[in-house]
Enzyme design. Sequence first.
Site, PDB file in Angstrom:
ATOM      1  N   LYS A 139       7.341  22.700 -13.535  1.00  0.00           N
ATOM      2  CA  LYS A 139       6.454  21.566 -13.260  1.00  0.00           C
ATOM      3  C   LYS A 139       6.161  21.462 -11.775  1.00  0.00           C
ATOM      4  CE  LYS A 139       5.323  16.846 -14.252  1.00  0.00           C
ATOM      5  NZ  LYS A 139       5.593  15.620 -15.035  1.00  0.00           N
TER       6      LYS A 139
ATOM      7  N   LYS B 216       3.171  10.982 -11.234  1.00  0.00           N
ATOM      8  CA  LYS B 216       2.341  10.166 -12.112  1.00  0.00           C
ATOM      9  C   LYS B 216       3.082   8.869 -12.437  1.00  0.00           C
ATOM     10  CE  LYS B 216      -0.596  13.456 -14.582  1.00  0.00           C
ATOM     11  NZ  LYS B 216      -0.987  13.961 -15.926  1.00  0.00           N
TER      12      LYS B 216
ATOM     13  N   ARG C 149      -2.966  21.560 -13.657  1.00  0.00           N
ATOM     14  CA  ARG C 149      -2.009  20.524 -14.042  1.00  0.00           C
ATOM     15  C   ARG C 149      -2.271  20.022 -15.462  1.00  0.00           C
ATOM     16  NH1 ARG C 149       0.826  15.743 -10.475  1.00  0.00           N
ATOM     17  NH2 ARG C 149       2.068  14.925 -12.186  1.00  0.00           N
TER      18      ARG C 149
ATOM     19  N   HIS D  44      -0.412  11.788 -28.385  1.00  0.00           N
ATOM     20  CA  HIS D  44      -0.763  10.406 -28.039  1.00  0.00           C
ATOM     21  C   HIS D  44      -1.507   9.728 -29.187  1.00  0.00           C
ATOM     22  CE1 HIS D  44      -0.424  10.862 -23.368  1.00  0.00           C
ATOM     23  NE2 HIS D  44       0.728  10.644 -23.950  1.00  0.00           N
TER      24      HIS D  44
ATOM     25  N   HIS E  57      -0.019  16.783 -25.952  1.00  0.00           N
ATOM     26  CA  HIS E  57      -0.146  15.358 -25.688  1.00  0.00           C
ATOM     27  C   HIS E  57      -1.412  14.743 -26.276  1.00  0.00           C
ATOM     28  CE1 HIS E  57       3.160  16.283 -23.062  1.00  0.00           C
ATOM     29  NE2 HIS E  57       3.262  15.041 -22.655  1.00  0.00           N
TER      30      HIS E  57
ATOM     31  N   GLU F 240       9.844  18.451 -24.466  1.00  0.00           N
ATOM     32  CA  GLU F 240       9.216  18.694 -23.170  1.00  0.00           C
ATOM     33  C   GLU F 240       9.825  19.902 -22.465  1.00  0.00           C
ATOM     34  OE1 GLU F 240       6.617  17.285 -21.940  1.00  0.00           O
ATOM     35  OE2 GLU F 240       6.393  15.290 -22.808  1.00  0.00           O
TER      36      GLU F 240
ATOM     37  N   ARG G  18       0.814  -1.234   0.000  1.00  0.00           N
ATOM     38  CA  ARG G  18       0.000   0.000   0.000  1.00  0.00           C
ATOM     39  C   ARG G  18       0.838   1.271   0.000  1.00  0.00           C
ATOM     40  NH1 ARG G  18      -3.050  -3.294   3.703  1.00  0.00           N
ATOM     41  NH2 ARG G  18      -4.949  -4.043   2.683  1.00  0.00           N
TER      42      ARG G  18
ATOM     43  N   ASN H  76      -0.229  18.929 -20.277  1.00  0.00           N
ATOM     44  CA  ASN H  76      -0.528  18.018 -21.388  1.00  0.00           C
ATOM     45  C   ASN H  76      -0.537  18.723 -22.741  1.00  0.00           C
ATOM     46  OD1 ASN H  76      -0.926  15.606 -19.813  1.00  0.00           O
ATOM     47  ND2 ASN H  76      -2.850  16.483 -19.114  1.00  0.00           N
TER      48      ASN H  76
ATOM     49  N   HIS I 230       7.993   9.265 -27.835  1.00  0.00           N
ATOM     50  CA  HIS I 230       7.005  10.103 -27.159  1.00  0.00           C
ATOM     51  C   HIS I 230       7.304  11.589 -27.351  1.00  0.00           C
ATOM     52  CE1 HIS I 230       4.185  11.565 -24.173  1.00  0.00           C
ATOM     53  NE2 HIS I 230       5.175  12.178 -23.548  1.00  0.00           N
TER      54      HIS I 230
ATOM     55  N   GLU J  18      -4.378  16.493 -10.597  1.00  0.00           N
ATOM     56  CA  GLU J  18      -5.028  16.929 -11.832  1.00  0.00           C
ATOM     57  C   GLU J  18      -6.545  17.003 -11.675  1.00  0.00           C
ATOM     58  OE1 GLU J  18      -4.865  15.592 -16.469  1.00  0.00           O
ATOM     59  OE2 GLU J  18      -2.993  15.417 -15.351  1.00  0.00           O
TER      60      GLU J  18
END
Length: 370
Positions: free
Chosen positions: A231, A147, A246, A257, A253, A189, A125, A250, A271, A241
């Site tokens: 960031k 993330k 936040r 993507h 993206h 980025e 956990r 993206n 990427h 997010e």
Amino acid sequence: MIVESKIVPVALGGRSYDIHIEAGAIDRAGVLLTPFIKRGRAIVITDRNVADLWLDRLTTALGTTEVVVEPIILPAGESTKSWAQLEALTDRLLALGVERSDAIIALGGGVIGDLVGFAAAILKRGCDFIQIPTTLLSQVDSSVGGKTAINSKAGKNLIGAFHQPVHVLIDPDVLDSLPIREVRAGYAEVIKYGLIGDKQFFDWCIENGAKLLAGDAQARIYAIAMSVAAKAAVVAEDERETLDRRALLNLGHTFGHALEAEMGFSSRLLHGEAVAVGMVLALRYSARIGIATMAEADQLAAHFRSLDMAYDLASSGVQASGATLVEHMLHDKKMTGGKLPFILCHGIGDARVEKGVDLADVTAFLDAEA
């Protein structure tokens, strides 16, 4: 501009941590990571490519403070972010008797960082872990912010958790071992942070991007520090997010993507390469609907082109209809209430979330761009 090292804090209350940026940091890891290694043992998880380059040096550095390294070496490549590798990794960590406060170190690029972070999030956990990112893209993006994820048949990064590292150690010297294509992909980025909210940093990138790619040490440290500070500020405001703040990270993206999905998330389009093209498309679409100028989009495209980077659909190698690409977008994890938000630019340095974008118009736009 003289920067030897930099510490950037990520302010998240009880989950706060520092990002330490320093040339040669891996060789000083024994000293720099001592506060986070509580039982005299570090479990270092990496991939075969990174292990051949950096595992021995990290092991030696940790050994100077009598830390014993338990290495776990995984296959290299995007396919490692899978259920099978997650299961194998968690089983291995349990077999090693990992405790929550043990030093689990992710040594590698975004694939390793995402997988190890997710394993740490779900193991007992929640276990502590440290990020030592070894690509420019992971240094300025995926290693910061918590993330973590693996991929599924439905798409990229759809199964994961928010789980912050306890420390991020960034050594710009590792970039010298990367193919130039990988460094260029990471640079996308970097300039993204200027496009989102810092026109001055965008202008710095236009002037200094070529120096960064050529290996200028000071340019790299400055760019990394500026990127992670940007960031960190966003993450501190909107860790999970739940706000629009936040989501601005993206930029590029949603389009990117879709391009990656069309290429099967393969090495045919990295990427960062997809994000570079995605940002140009986002700016061009912003110009199409009248919130930015085509001159701004052309400036970004010309900059990428001057650095031998992909800058449009043709240079990305993607050959697909607008309808096909929009279909890929519908699997985006940011979909809410059947609506897909887009990050668009009201000029360079002013990115915003737009929730009322007409997907039929996006389809027509992408067909015109092909």
